[in-house]
Enzyme design. Structure first.
Site, PDB file in Angstrom:
ATOM      1  N   GLY A   1     112.730  39.322  86.374  1.00  0.00           N
ATOM      2  CA  GLY A   1     111.834  40.347  86.912  1.00  0.00           C
ATOM      3  C   GLY A   1     112.108  41.724  86.333  1.00  0.00           C
ATOM      4  CB  CYS A   2     115.233  43.632  85.919  1.00  0.00           C
ATOM      5  SG  CYS A   2     115.626  43.668  87.688  1.00  0.00           S
ATOM      6  CB  THR A   3     113.567  41.127  81.372  1.00  0.00           C
ATOM      7  OG1 THR A   3     114.993  41.043  81.463  1.00  0.00           O
ATOM      8  CG2 THR A   3     113.147  41.104  79.909  1.00  0.00           C
TER       9      THR A   3
END
Length: 156
Positions: free
Chosen positions: A45-47
């Site tokens: 998700g952060c990527t």
């Protein structure tokens, strides 16, 4: 935990960031910026979120808006993440979560039915006067950068 609302002054911060930079509200005084909080570098998700902001960076810059990502990750972990995905904006390290707490991006959350305390994925658009122009809490990453960009364009 504070709950920042539109019109509230953005809490001040100065954090070490990737590329030997310092991410600080002092350096951004008088110009709008986006600050987003994410749980952990190089996770799916952060990527997706970071790459979304990176892809829209030229458009943000065209509006005179800087983007800063903040997590509790160590600077070496952030440097690795930034290099892996060629992230051109600063990723800042907030190891004690003080800035996340000041922005209300730290607290109780529920993930897969389990309650825990941790970083709440949040984004803030700060206007040139240093006030919150828009806040997104419990962000869903798909299409988020485009949504923030649309709000930034409306900032004028």
């Amino acid at each position: 935990m504070p709950d920042l609302a539109v019109g509230d002054p953005a809490p001040a911060f100065s954090l070490p960031a990737t590329g030997g930079r310092t991410a600080s509200t002092e350096a951004l005084k008088g110009k709008p910026f986006v600050v987003y909080f994410y749980p952990k570098a190089d996770t799916p998700g952060c990527t997706t979120e970071a790459c979304g902001f990176n892809e829209a960076l030229a458009q943000f810059k065209g509006l005179g808006i800087d983007v800063i990502g903040i997590s509790k990750d160590s600077l070496p972990a952030l440097e690795k993440f930034a290099a892996k995905y060629n992230l051109a904006f600063p990723l800042a390290s907030d190891p004690d979560n003080a800035v996340a707490q000041a922005y209300g991006a730290w607290g109780e959350k529920v993930f897969m039915g389990r309650r825990s305390v941790g970083l709440i994925r949040s984004t803030f658009l700060i206007d040139k006067d240093g006030k919150v122009a828009k806040a997104w809490k419990k962000v869903k990453v798909e299409g988020h950068a485009a949504e923030v960009l649309a709000a930034a364009k409306a900032l004028g």
